[in-house]
Design a protein around this motif. Structure first.
Motif, mmCIF file in Angstrom:
data_model
loop_
_atom_site.group_PDB
_atom_site.id
_atom_site.type_symbol
_atom_site.label_atom_id
_atom_site.label_comp_id
_atom_site.label_asym_id
_atom_site.label_seq_id
_atom_site.Cartn_x
_atom_site.Cartn_y
_atom_site.Cartn_z
ATOM 1 N N ARG A 10 0.834 -1.203 0.000
ATOM 2 C CA ARG A 10 0.000 0.000 0.000
ATOM 3 C C ARG A 10 0.868 1.253 0.000
ATOM 4 O O ARG A 10 0.560 2.231 -0.699
ATOM 5 C CB ARG A 10 -0.925 0.004 1.217
ATOM 6 C CG ARG A 10 -1.838 1.219 1.261
ATOM 7 C CD ARG A 10 -2.817 1.189 2.412
ATOM 8 N NE ARG A 10 -3.764 2.297 2.295
ATOM 9 C CZ ARG A 10 -4.797 2.485 3.104
ATOM 10 N NH1 ARG A 10 -5.024 1.629 4.093
ATOM 11 N NH2 ARG A 10 -5.598 3.525 2.924
ATOM 12 N N SER A 14 0.875 4.061 -3.038
ATOM 13 C CA SER A 14 0.593 5.436 -2.630
ATOM 14 C C SER A 14 1.721 6.371 -3.057
ATOM 15 O O SER A 14 1.475 7.510 -3.487
ATOM 16 C CB SER A 14 0.407 5.514 -1.108
ATOM 17 O OG SER A 14 -0.697 4.744 -0.683
ATOM 18 N N THR A 124 -3.788 -4.378 -5.032
ATOM 19 C CA THR A 124 -3.419 -4.215 -3.629
ATOM 20 C C THR A 124 -4.657 -4.266 -2.740
ATOM 21 O O THR A 124 -4.622 -4.833 -1.635
ATOM 22 C CB THR A 124 -2.655 -2.896 -3.424
ATOM 23 O OG1 THR A 124 -1.504 -2.870 -4.287
ATOM 24 C CG2 THR A 124 -2.177 -2.750 -1.989
ATOM 25 N N GLU A 125 -5.751 -3.648 -3.204
ATOM 26 C CA GLU A 125 -7.021 -3.746 -2.476
ATOM 27 C C GLU A 125 -7.432 -5.206 -2.283
ATOM 28 O O GLU A 125 -7.831 -5.618 -1.187
ATOM 29 C CB GLU A 125 -8.128 -3.018 -3.237
ATOM 30 C CG GLU A 125 -8.122 -1.517 -3.099
ATOM 31 C CD GLU A 125 -9.317 -0.865 -3.763
ATOM 32 O OE1 GLU A 125 -9.810 0.139 -3.236
ATOM 33 O OE2 GLU A 125 -9.775 -1.373 -4.810
ATOM 34 N N ILE A 132 -8.659 0.997 -0.688
ATOM 35 C CA ILE A 132 -7.597 2.002 -0.522
ATOM 36 C C ILE A 132 -7.600 3.028 -1.654
ATOM 37 O O ILE A 132 -6.807 3.959 -1.650
ATOM 38 C CB ILE A 132 -6.207 1.336 -0.466
ATOM 39 C CG1 ILE A 132 -5.850 0.705 -1.821
ATOM 40 C CG2 ILE A 132 -6.126 0.305 0.649
ATOM 41 C CD1 ILE A 132 -4.396 0.349 -1.964
ATOM 42 N N CYS A 136 -5.481 6.603 -2.257
ATOM 43 C CA CYS A 136 -4.465 6.688 -3.313
ATOM 44 C C CYS A 136 -4.647 7.966 -4.118
ATOM 45 O O CYS A 136 -3.675 8.683 -4.413
ATOM 46 C CB CYS A 136 -4.546 5.465 -4.223
ATOM 47 S SG CYS A 136 -3.847 3.959 -3.514
#
Length: 398
Positions: A10, A14, A124-125, A132, A136
């Motif tokens: 994450r 990001s 990634t979620e 997320i 982001c």
């Protein structure tokens, strides 16, 4: 079960959003200098921005096909490495033809990286078992804030060349930090777009209008905000960058808070409140009699525009009787055309009128968004639907 709130993966994705936003915010402060160096009037600058947008639209589907074949990690890495020097190339271009080529590459690799990092955020979620995406995009806005906020100061302190070199180095450092942590997802070589046909139902197209008319003002602030403050309002290069910085700051804050606001008030009420705030902010920008009030207008517009597009995208992915990918393919294409291509038309309008008149006219687009705001009901309880999707067996009926 959800994983911990913060993971290496994450953090990595990001940082990619932060990097992309930082370069775009830095570009926003460079546009007046770019136009001055090449002697561009508003109409010709509009064409150059159109070239940037065309590059993005050309490269987005290419990146999508590469992601299906190689996975989002590899495409994120390659597109980011290629993207890093493009702002420098655009700034150093000595004439209009070479600048057009540089902007095509700049826009194309911006678009490719955008698709890749969003795809990696989705993966990634899935790996984390939690949403997320909103945060982001908040990091993207935060990057825009840093890029625009530091831009004027760096240009004054280090000169135009020193500024772009510093931006490139900072972005490269962010990438080197993120690179080892980027989620390694599996490729999907057999992945195809659903049926390859455009949907006949009007719902995705109407929601696409919401995304389109929400992103046109965002693109206007990005591409024309600094020029408006500098040329028409007499602000210096430092203050000119503050307009987009204020816009990015409030947008980032509201995107971090967006999920909580929507859960509390519902998607329809949130869309209407944000749309009204965006209209008020744009009117203040266009009518303000001093630059401080104008800066407040940029900040208010950022608050309003922040959650319009996330709600539209969420609604598109939850339309009844329509596969999520079909609705999203329509809405994202229409939306991104607004932020990438439509602002170039503003140059032609401004050439014969003024940028102040343009900002006074943009609320008319958001009036359409308010008229269509009832469609945002499809975005409600999207998280509940997504959580429920983990429970059925793989072959359970949709």
């Amino acid at each position: 079960m959800t994983s911990s709130l913060v993971t290496r993966e994450r953090l990595a994705v990001s940082l990619l959003f932060l990097l992309n936003g930082f370069i775009m915010g830095s570009w926003a402060t460079r546009i007046p200098l770019f136009a001055e160096k090449l002697g561009l009037q508003e109409s010709i600058l509009g064409v150059m921005i159109l070239v940037f947008g065309i590059g993005s639209i050309v490269m987005m589907p290419v990146a999508g096909s590469r992601i299906a074949r190689f996975g989002s990690r590899r495409v994120s890495v390659v597109s980011t490495i290629l993207y890093l020097p493009t702002l420098l190339l655009a700034v150093l271009a000595p004439n209009i033809p070479l600048a057009a080529v540089a902007l095509f590459l700049f826009g194309g690799l911006t678009g490719a990286m955008d698709v890749a990092m969003n795809a990696n955020a989705v993966e990634t979620e899935k790996a984390m078992g939690r949403s997320i995406m909103s945060s982001c995009h908040a990091f993207w806005s935060l990057g825009g804030l840093f890029g625009a906020g530091l831009g004027g100061w760096l240009i004054t302190a280090a000169g135009p060349l020193g500024h772009v070199l510093a931006v490139t180095v900072i972005a490269a450092i962010l990438f080197l930090i993120a690179w080892p942590m980027i989620l390694a997802d599996a490729p999907h070589p057999g992945e195809e777009t659903p049926a390859g046909r455009l949907p006949l139902t009007p719902l995705p197209w109407l929601i696409g209008l919401v995304a389109l008319f929400s992103m046109v003002p965002e693109g206007a602030v990005l591409d024309w905000g600094a020029l408006y403050l500098g040329r028409e309002r007499g602000a210096d290069v430092v203050f000119s960058g503050y307009g987009y910085a204020a816009f990015s700051l409030t947008m980032a804050i509201m995107r971090f808070a967006g999920d909580l606001v929507r859960d509390r008030f519902g998607a329809v009420a949130t869309l209407r409140g944000c749309g009204a705030a965006a209209m008020a902010g744009l009117l203040i920008i266009g009518f303000a009699d001093n630059n401080i009030l104008c800066l407040f207008g940029f900040a208010l517009a950022g608050i309003g525009i922040s959650n319009l597009v996330p709600i539209a995208f969420s609604a598109a992915g939850n339309l009844p009787g329509l596969a999520p990918g079909v609705g999203l393919s329509v809405v994202t294409t229409m939306g991104y055309s607004g932020i990438l291509v439509a602002p170039s038309l503003i140059g032609f309008i401004a050439q014969h009128t003024s940028l102040g008149l343009v900002f006074r006219g943009l609320p008319l687009l958001l009036l359409v968004v308010l008229l269509l705001s009832g469609l945002a009901r499809h975005a409600d309880r999207a998280e509940d639907k997504r959580a429920a999707s983990f429970k059925p067996e793989p072959h359970a009926p949709a």
